[in-house]
Design a protein around this motif. Structure first.
Motif: not given
Length: 161
Positions: A45-52, A63-67, A104-108
């Motif tokens: 799905g959509h890239n997500a950044i969690r505070y932890g 530069r890499k998504i985990y969620s 630093l990724l192009k995807e939202d």
């Protein structure tokens, strides 16, 4: 004989000649992340950044998504774009408060709760991320942390940094 002593305005250490100090609010805008709980995560799905993740996975830059989150969760979350800096605004110790990383990724992507997003308009986000995570920048963020068992950092604190 009298001597005139003038006190200079205290300045940031080691500023290169020709550079000026300025508040973050003068070079960008701030927004607050919205909660993304663990049970709202999905396999894709959509890239997500969690505070932890700012403490464990992202150091200076993202530069890499985990969620990932679904369309429905994204509609309730705060969007981040390339170059935005995501701050962790709560933590267990004063030493970790305000840890940040430049996206630093192009995807939202979307930022979870307990984050503050800084969107620089007149500055290099990767440079700012390094500055804010080491030396004098790190020291200033530590000074802003508030609380005992859980330390918090607020948007108004960052605007005046």
């Amino acid at each position: 004989m009298s001597i005139l002593i003038m006190k200079a305005k205290p300045q940031q250490k080691n500023i290169p000649e020709g550079w000026n100090e300025t508040r973050l609010s003068a070079i960008g805008s701030f927004s607050k992340g919205a909660a993304i709980s663990k049970d709202q995560l999905s396999v894709s799905g959509h890239n997500a950044i969690r505070y932890g993740e700012l403490y464990t996975k992202h150091h200076f830059h993202i530069r890499k998504i985990y969620s990932f989150i679904s369309d429905e969760v994204a509609e309730q979350s705060t969007k981040i774009n390339y170059g935005d800096i995501v701050f962790a605004c709560s933590g267990e110790t004063i030493d970790e408060i305000g840890k940040s990383a430049a996206y630093l990724l192009k995807e939202d992507a979307y930022a979870g709760g307990d984050t503050i997003i800084f969107s620089p308009e007149k500055a290099d986000s990767l440079f700012l991320s390094y500055f804010l995570n080491v030396g004098e920048g790190r020291k200033k963020l530590r000074e802003l942390g508030q609380g005992q068992s859980v330390v918090h950092l607020y948007k108004s604190d960052l605007e005046n940094l």
